[in-house]
Design an enzyme around this catalytic site. Structure first.
Site, short mmCIF file in Angstrom:
data_model
loop_
_atom_site.label_atom_id
_atom_site.label_comp_id
_atom_site.label_asym_id
_atom_site.label_seq_id
_atom_site.Cartn_x
_atom_site.Cartn_y
_atom_site.Cartn_z
N MET A 35 0.85 -1.20 0.00
CA MET A 35 0.00 0.00 0.00
C MET A 35 0.89 1.25 0.00
O MET A 35 0.43 2.35 0.33
CB MET A 35 -0.94 -0.01 1.21
CG MET A 35 -1.90 -1.21 1.16
SD MET A 35 -3.43 -0.97 2.07
CE MET A 35 -2.82 -0.71 3.73
N GLY A 36 2.16 1.10 -0.33
CA GLY A 36 3.05 2.25 -0.44
C GLY A 36 3.60 2.70 0.89
O GLY A 36 3.53 1.98 1.88
N ALA A 37 4.16 3.95 0.91
CA ALA A 37 4.92 4.45 2.06
C ALA A 37 5.99 3.40 2.41
O ALA A 37 6.07 2.91 3.54
CB ALA A 37 4.02 4.78 3.25
N HIS A 42 9.43 -3.46 3.23
CA HIS A 42 8.93 -3.68 1.87
C HIS A 42 10.08 -3.97 0.91
O HIS A 42 9.99 -4.85 0.05
CB HIS A 42 8.22 -2.43 1.34
CG HIS A 42 6.97 -2.06 2.07
ND1 HIS A 42 6.87 -0.91 2.82
CD2 HIS A 42 5.76 -2.66 2.14
CE1 HIS A 42 5.65 -0.81 3.32
NE2 HIS A 42 4.96 -1.87 2.94
N GLY A 152 4.88 -9.82 3.68
CA GLY A 152 5.65 -9.78 4.92
C GLY A 152 5.03 -10.66 6.01
O GLY A 152 3.81 -10.72 6.15
N LYS A 154 5.24 -9.88 8.97
CA LYS A 154 4.74 -8.95 10.00
C LYS A 154 3.22 -9.01 10.07
O LYS A 154 2.63 -9.01 11.14
CB LYS A 154 5.19 -7.52 9.69
CG LYS A 154 5.12 -6.63 10.89
CD LYS A 154 4.74 -5.24 10.52
CE LYS A 154 3.39 -4.94 11.10
NZ LYS A 154 2.68 -3.91 10.37
N SER A 190 6.70 -0.56 10.02
CA SER A 190 5.34 -0.47 9.50
C SER A 190 5.13 0.95 9.00
O SER A 190 5.63 1.91 9.62
CB SER A 190 4.35 -0.78 10.63
OG SER A 190 3.05 -0.31 10.27
N SER A 191 4.37 1.10 7.93
CA SER A 191 4.08 2.45 7.43
C SER A 191 3.33 3.24 8.50
O SER A 191 3.42 4.46 8.56
CB SER A 191 3.24 2.37 6.16
OG SER A 191 3.89 1.55 5.21
N ARG A 192 2.59 2.55 9.36
CA ARG A 192 1.80 3.24 10.39
C ARG A 192 2.67 3.76 11.53
O ARG A 192 2.18 4.58 12.33
CB ARG A 192 0.72 2.32 10.96
CG ARG A 192 -0.41 2.05 9.97
CD ARG A 192 -1.59 1.35 10.62
NE ARG A 192 -2.77 1.36 9.77
CZ ARG A 192 -3.13 0.36 8.97
NH1 ARG A 192 -2.41 -0.74 8.90
NH2 ARG A 192 -4.21 0.46 8.23
O1 PAF Z 1 -0.11 -5.71 3.51
C1 PAF Z 1 -0.56 -4.81 2.77
O2 PAF Z 1 0.09 -3.78 2.52
C2 PAF Z 1 -1.95 -4.96 2.18
O3 PAF Z 1 -2.83 -5.54 3.07
C3 PAF Z 1 -1.95 -5.70 0.82
C4 PAF Z 1 -1.47 -7.13 0.95
C5 PAF Z 1 -1.08 -4.95 -0.17
C6 PAF Z 1 -3.39 -5.74 0.26
O4 PAF Z 1 -3.91 -4.46 0.09
#
Ligand code: PAF
Length: 285
Positions: A35-37, A42, A152, A154, A190-192
């Site tokens: 989902m980016g960031a 990643h 991941g 995670k 984590s992006s969060r």
């Molecule tokens: O782990 C994530 O970033 C998301 O849940 C995924 C697997 C890309 C699905 O949107």
């Protein structure tokens, strides 16, 4: 020297054309859905993909259907220009970055839901989350048709949901789970984590230590229910505002384990909140 940026495609047809071109000359393709960031976690998944296939495709799509209305869909970090640079440095060949309209055409009506493994833990805390994940991951796998797809560890429950989905639907892809990448104090990347204030970041760093202690206790033969109770109390004492769960589960289907000491392998998983941030982590036992 700057690295070559990935080719960016935004439509399913352009993605399919590029993958078909690679296939036609015998090249294998790895898909890394995100989902980016993007962070080092990643990028380690991109590395894993590149080790196993000639071509790496990353997708970036903040998938609305896996967020509940009160969750952080709007706030979720979006930083495509920086992500493109990160993917260039990781030698990723292609970025698939579709719009919401490309992924969910008007009248979209299909949901993929994986019973059983989706039900406990995050499935209880976030009731529609895994149906959103399973639907979008099924679409991405069908759109791209990769040889392998890397996720991941995670998000361990998500990984097990995806493994079940791929088995049940006979999707011709190998699923790889990449190890969690951690900060110096052990916090899972984590992006969060970007939401955390400096004070919250200190508390966040304790989640992994509490899980590591629980793993030791289980290895020493302590009863599952005692370890879970102690872990929950430790999270509250460490300053987490609330705890969704800290549980020891079967590593494959995530069914409950215990009571009493573990007789075989397990997985300990936890989710806890500090301020507006929800953190998850897990470890093998
Ligand atoms: O782990 C994530 O970033 C998301 O849940 C995924 C697997 C890309 C699905 O949107």
């Amino acid at each position: 020297m700057s690295s070559k940026p990935p080719v960016i495609v935004r439509t399913v047809s352009a993605l399919r054309a590029q993958v078909a071109a690679w296939r036609s000359v015998g090249e294998r393709v790895a898909l890394i859905p995100t989902m980016g960031a993007l962070h080092a976690g990643h990028l380690s998944l991109v590395d894993l993909g590149r080790e196993r296939a000639e071509r790496a495709v990353a997708s970036i799509f903040v998938n609305p259907t896996q967020f509940a209305p009160h969750e952080d869909f709007e706030a979720y970090p979006r930083e495509e220009a920086k992500d493109v640079q990160r993917l260039a440095d990781a030698k990723c060949d292609l970025l698939f970055a579709p719009s919401v309209e490309e992924m969910y055409a008007p009248g979209f009506s299909t949901t993929v839901s994986v019973a059983g493994v989706s039900a406990p833990l995050d499935g209880q805390a976030r009731p529609h989350h895994f149906a959103g994940v399973a639907t979008i991951v099924a679409k991405l796998l069908i759109q791209c048709g990769p040889d392998i797809a890397v996720f991941g560890q995670k998000d361990y429950q998500q990984l097990q949901v995806i493994r079940r989905l791929v088995r049940d639907l006979d999707l011709p892809v190998e699923i790889i789970g990449g190890p969690t990448v951690r900060a110096e104090d052990g916090l899972a990347l984590s992006s969060r984590n970007a939401y955390l204030s400096a004070a919250e970041r200190v508390v966040a760093g304790k989640l992994n230590l509490i899980l590591a202690t629980a793993v030791e206790q289980l290895r020493d033969g302590r009863a599952v229910e005692a370890v879970e109770a102690e872990g929950l109390a430790a999270l509250t004492a460490a300053g987490f505002d609330s705890v969704d769960y800290l549980e020891v589960r079967d590593p494959d289907d995530l069914s409950r384990l215990g009571p009493g000491p573990l007789a075989g392998p397990g997985r300990i998983l936890a989710a806890a909140r500090i301020g507006r941030t929800r953190l998850i982590d897990n470890m093998a036992v």
